[in-house]
Design a protein around this motif. Structure first.
Motif, short mmCIF file in Angstrom:
data_model
loop_
_atom_site.label_atom_id
_atom_site.label_comp_id
_atom_site.label_asym_id
_atom_site.label_seq_id
_atom_site.Cartn_x
_atom_site.Cartn_y
_atom_site.Cartn_z
N ALA A 79 1.26 -1.29 0.24
CA ALA A 79 -0.30 0.00 0.19
C ALA A 79 1.01 1.20 -0.25
O ALA A 79 2.28 1.28 0.37
N ARG A 80 0.27 2.55 -0.71
CA ARG A 80 0.99 3.80 -0.60
C ARG A 80 -0.09 4.63 -0.43
O ARG A 80 -1.35 4.63 -0.80
N PHE A 81 0.11 5.41 0.80
CA PHE A 81 -0.50 6.41 1.46
C PHE A 81 -0.45 8.16 0.71
O PHE A 81 0.77 7.99 0.99
N THR A 82 -2.00 8.55 0.60
CA THR A 82 -1.02 10.31 0.28
C THR A 82 -1.93 10.42 0.97
O THR A 82 -3.50 10.52 1.38
N ILE A 83 -1.19 11.89 1.61
CA ILE A 83 -2.30 13.21 2.67
C ILE A 83 -2.59 13.54 1.24
O ILE A 83 -2.24 14.91 0.86
N LEU A 84 -4.40 13.80 1.38
CA LEU A 84 -4.93 14.95 0.44
C LEU A 84 -5.12 16.55 0.36
O LEU A 84 -4.70 16.86 -0.06
N GLU A 85 -5.87 16.36 1.77
CA GLU A 85 -6.02 17.94 2.17
C GLU A 85 -5.93 17.67 4.18
O GLU A 85 -5.49 16.61 4.86
N GLY A 86 -5.75 18.69 4.18
CA GLY A 86 -5.57 18.78 5.94
C GLY A 86 -4.62 18.59 6.79
O GLY A 86 -4.05 19.03 7.70
N ASP A 87 -3.31 19.16 5.62
CA ASP A 87 -1.90 19.43 6.44
C ASP A 87 -1.62 20.53 5.27
O ASP A 87 -0.51 20.25 4.33
N GLN A 131 -2.78 25.74 16.62
CA GLN A 131 -3.58 24.65 16.08
C GLN A 131 -3.85 23.68 16.59
O GLN A 131 -2.89 22.48 16.70
N GLU A 132 -4.74 23.00 18.05
CA GLU A 132 -5.05 22.40 19.01
C GLU A 132 -5.78 20.65 17.35
O GLU A 132 -5.41 20.03 18.20
N HIS A 133 -6.40 21.34 16.23
CA HIS A 133 -6.77 19.75 15.96
C HIS A 133 -6.28 20.02 14.58
O HIS A 133 -7.22 20.50 14.13
N TYR A 134 -6.55 18.85 14.29
CA TYR A 134 -5.93 18.62 12.21
C TYR A 134 -7.06 17.18 11.95
O TYR A 134 -7.38 16.58 12.12
N ARG A 135 -7.35 17.69 10.75
CA ARG A 135 -8.62 17.03 10.20
C ARG A 135 -8.27 16.53 8.69
O ARG A 135 -7.98 17.25 7.87
N LEU A 136 -7.50 15.16 8.76
CA LEU A 136 -6.92 14.97 7.43
C LEU A 136 -7.73 14.15 6.89
O LEU A 136 -8.26 13.15 7.14
N GLU A 149 0.64 22.58 5.72
CA GLU A 149 2.28 23.04 5.91
C GLU A 149 2.59 22.14 6.01
O GLU A 149 4.45 21.99 6.36
N GLY A 150 2.85 20.62 5.77
CA GLY A 150 3.95 19.84 4.96
C GLY A 150 4.34 18.96 6.49
O GLY A 150 5.07 18.02 6.45
N GLN A 151 3.36 19.37 7.81
CA GLN A 151 3.82 18.58 8.85
C GLN A 151 3.71 17.17 9.59
O GLN A 151 4.00 16.45 10.43
N PHE A 152 2.89 16.70 8.12
CA PHE A 152 2.55 15.47 9.22
C PHE A 152 3.38 14.28 7.63
O PHE A 152 3.58 14.96 6.58
N THR A 153 3.40 12.93 8.01
CA THR A 153 3.74 11.88 6.41
C THR A 153 3.10 10.59 7.27
O THR A 153 3.10 10.49 8.27
N ILE A 154 2.89 9.40 6.23
CA ILE A 154 2.25 8.82 6.16
C ILE A 154 3.42 7.30 5.58
O ILE A 154 3.70 7.34 4.31
#
Length: 783
Positions: free
Chosen positions: A294-302, A331-336, A304-309
């Motif tokens: 599997a290959r994962f992609t963050i489509l939205e919600g990040d 920011q205390e909540h992120y919705r990815l 600033e590029g603070q997360f990676t999978i």
């Protein structure tokens, strides 16, 4: 003559025809026997092939009988030769030599030997050939006594899942040792069982296995086991079996799917490089293959590029990580929104997964964070020599924990010169003393210190800041002439002049280029001297016209290029000398080349002062000695004191010995200028009588010094001449120092005049004047 062949085989009877001709020279089985007569007719046997079935069990079994009519019964001897008789395999066939019957003595195997070719002979009783040898061929008739054999016990094959009908999978092959031209080796293939729906078929003649229908799915059945059979006699004879294993190769016909469409995770603020949680997926394709990975992609919600999978290679799960520190206060909540795909592309005919996307909620937890400097590292500048209490900078920080009221405090962590002091409450930094420019911690003009700031939380957090202070160079030094003395040719047109240089303790840009000029306070210097710039650090001094030889003092004004510029007026001692055509000073020139020798003005003054003091002491001692002798001298040499040198008497004194009586040259006692005036020689000196044979006279008498500057070298040269020159008088005579000054009233210290003084005169004090005078004390003092 006719001949017949009787076949006594029950149902099988064949005739043996003999030719009507008899060979003219019949061969014999025994070459030592000869025929008495010559036949007129040649005859030959013609025997058709004899067939016999393999595996015949009635042994012995008569095959054929041969008979010749050339002799009556009992007058012919028959024999056979060949494989199966007297050649390997031996003993299979035999013949009755009197009746001509051929027998089968062993069971035949067609798979070993399918035919035998024998030679038949007919001889008379004397061993002579009655008939020409003929061929006897026995053909072994095949029986179906061999089962077919598969070349492999297990056949393996591969085929892609979802393959179309008719796709080749593999080929099964078998062999049969029976006669291939008979039905005993006519093979037919079949599938006995395939463990499920009939997805495969086999060609009964070639043994090729192919797919026969759609629906092969690796995720349902990954491997098929087939039971194969082969039979001879076109499928009705003997049989054999083998296995076939068919593996379905995976294709990406299953898209990965999240096990749920919502994930909730927690992350700690102010840290990076940590794992937040795992996103579970499922995929029915072959584990470990590109169709499964599997290959994962963050489509939205990040944004600033603070997360990676990344993908866990063992579980195929997505591991969510923080790559940039999170801030709970901002920011205390992120919705990815996250999607998943395979590494290999999905087959076009396969529908997309319904759960290929999921929502991941990340909640940021608040923790006590370290203070942050507003500028780190902090760079500032300060003029060198800044006094104590000079403000340097304010190294301020702030606490990112805005929801918590915390107090910050500042301190020094690294200040190797203990040069700075910091206000613990405000972070204001100032000097507490003057920083030495020679400090080893001043690197390339920069001073480095480390400042700490801490909050008052429990436990407290501390941050480190770097303060770099550039020490600005101040133009506080004037350039210095180097060297401060030199020599110059007295002829303006000769030589390249005197090269002058300057140095400055200041660093650029407060040093070079330097500016050289004659002192404005002494305008008359411009009448005799010129200064021209050579480069940024050197100038050249030249003469405008010829000047007298000797030491000249030139005052120069030097100025640097700093802001504001610094200048210095410095004297330059120039020795003007006689010179050769190339401008170099000649040996023995009057000018003392102080600059060329590298002697400073201070050292020159010390040498001159010491020489003058030594000369005054010598004159004072001589004067005192002369004053003591004066009462006696007046009675003994009254009226002759002014011409004492012309009336020296020879006494038998300690000194050069008997041969020293004529060694005195009174001309040496005269002033050299008088000799020059009288035209006396100033060159080669005559040798003493006690001088060794072969010694050469010393150098010519040197001219008297022109001034005090030449006095030191003048005295030194005189002492060396007195020590080593055989042309001068011995040590106990008046030593020639060339010049004592005009009108000197000092008396001589030589033994010539010392004999006129008191006999109790003390000379031991001369030992205190040095090695040279210690020798005089030894000569004239008490033993």
């Amino acid at each position: 003559m006719d001949s017949a062949l009787l076949l006594a085989l029950g149902l099988l009877t064949q005739g043996l025809g003999l030719s009507a001709e008899v060979p003219e020279s019949p061969s014999t089985l025994f070459p030592w026997r000869r025929m008495s007569g010559r036949s007129r007719v040649r005859r030959a046997w013609v025997i058709p092939p004899i067939s016999v079935s393999e595996n015949h069990k009635r042994i012995p079994f008569p095959l054929v009988q041969i008979k010749s009519d050339k002799q009556p019964l009992g007058g012919v001897i028959y024999s056979i030769q060949g494989p199966g008789v007297d050649e390997e395999p031996r003993g299979i066939f035999s013949i009755d030599k009197f009746t001509g019957k051929v027998f089968l003595n062993a069971m035949l195997d067609r798979e070993k030997t399918d035919r035998f070719k024998l030679r038949a002979f007919a001889l008379d009783l004397g061993g002579s050939t009655l008939e020409d040898p003929t061929d006897l061929e026995i053909v072994v008739v095949d029986q179906n006594d061999n089962r077919p054999v598969f070349q492999q016990e297990v056949f393996t094959g591969h085929v892609l899942e979802g393959a179309a009908p008719g796709t080749f999978v593999m080929k099964a092959e078998a062999t049969d040792a029976d006669d291939p031209d008979t039905d005993n080796a006519a093979l037919r293939y079949s599938i006995l069982a395939q463990g499920g729906p009939g997805f495969f078929s086999i060609d009964e003649r070639s043994g090729e296995v192919r797919t026969v229908q759609v629906g092969l799915d690796r995720e349902v059945v990954a491997t098929y086991n087939l039971s194969l059979q082969v039979a001879d006699m076109s499928g009705d004879g003997l049989t054999a079996t083998a296995s076939a294993i068919i593996t379905l190769d995976d294709i990406n016909d299953n898209a990965p799917e999240f096990i749920r469409d919502q994930f909730s995770l927690e992350a700690t603020e102010a840290v990076s490089g940590i794992d937040v949680g795992r996103l579970e997926v499922q995929d029915r394709d072959l584990p470990g293959s590109p169709n499964w990975v599997a290959r994962f992609t963050i489509l939205e919600g990040d944004p600033e590029g603070q997360f990676t999978i990344r993908t866990d290679p063992k579980t195929n799960e997505g591991v969510l990580s923080v790559v940039k520190p999170l801030d709970h206060e901002s920011q205390e909540h992120y919705r990815l929104r996250v999607s998943v795909q395979n590494e290999a592309p999905l087959q076009a005919a396969v529908p997309e997964a319904t759960q290929g996307q999921a929502t991941v909620s990340v909640w940021v937890q608040d923790v006590n964070e370290a203070p942050l400097f507003q500028e780190n590292p902090l760079r500032t500048s300060l003029a060198e020599g800044a006094p104590a209490g000079t403000p340097v900078a304010t190294f301020s920080a702030h606490d990112p924990d805005t929801q918590q009221l915390q107090k910050l405090s500042y301190s020094k962590d690294y200040d190797p010169e203990d040069w700075l002091q910091i206000d613990p409450a405000t972070g204001q930094i100032q000097t507490q003393r003057v920083l030495s420019p020679a400090s080893p911690f001043l690197k390339d003009g920069w001073y480095r210190a480390i400042i700490l700031v801490s909050d008052d939380a429990s436990p407290p957090c501390t941050a480190t800041g770097t303060l770099s202070v550039e020490i600005l160079e101040v133009n506080d030094h004037a350039p210095v002439l180097a060297p401060a003395a030199g020599s110059l040719c007295s002829e303006p047109g000769r030589g390249s002049g005197l090269l002058l240089g300057a140095t400055d303790e200041d660093l650029p840009p407060h040093g070079a280029p330097f500016h050289f000029q004659l002192s404005p306070r002494t305008p008359e210097l411009a009448q005799n001297w010129t200064v021209s710039q050579v480069n940024v650090s050197h100038a050249r001094l030249r003469l405008r016209h010829r000047l007298p030889e000797g030491l000249h003092r030139v005052s120069l004004l030097l100025r640097d290029s700093g802001q504001p510029p610094q200048q210095r007026e410095q004297p330059l001692n120039v020795s003007v000398c006689r010179c050769a055509a190339d401008g170099a000073c000649l040996p023995g020139a009057r000018a003392l080349r102080v600059g060329g020798a590298g002697v400073s003005l201070g050292a020159l003054l010390v040498v001159l002062g010491s020489s003058t003091l030594l000369l005054l002491l010598i004159l004072l001692v001589t004067l005192l000695a002369r004053c003591r002798r004066r009462p006696r001298d007046e009675g003994l040499l009254h009226g002759f004191q002014d011409d004492l040198r012309d009336n020296i008497l020879n006494y038998d004194e300690q000194g050069g010995g008997e041969e020293d009586q004529d060694a005195y040259d009174l001309s040496q006692l005269r002033h050299p200028t008088e000799l020059a005036a009288l035209g006396g020689p100033l060159g080669q000196q005559p040798l003493r009588r006690d001088a060794a044979f072969g010694l050469q006279p010393g150098p010519p008498v040197r001219l008297p010094p022109a001034g005090p500057a030449d006095l030191a070298s003048f005295i030194r040269d005189g002492l060396e001449a007195a020590d080593g020159d055989p042309s001068v008088p011995p040590y106990d005579t008046a030593l020639i120092y060339d010049y004592e000054g005009d009108g000197s009233v000092a008396g001589t210290l030589s033994s010539v005049l010392s004999s006129l003084g008191d006999e109790d005169q003390q000379y031991d004090y001369l030992r205190d004047w040095g090695p040279r005078f210690a020798r005089l004390a030894d000569m004239y003092g008490h033993p």
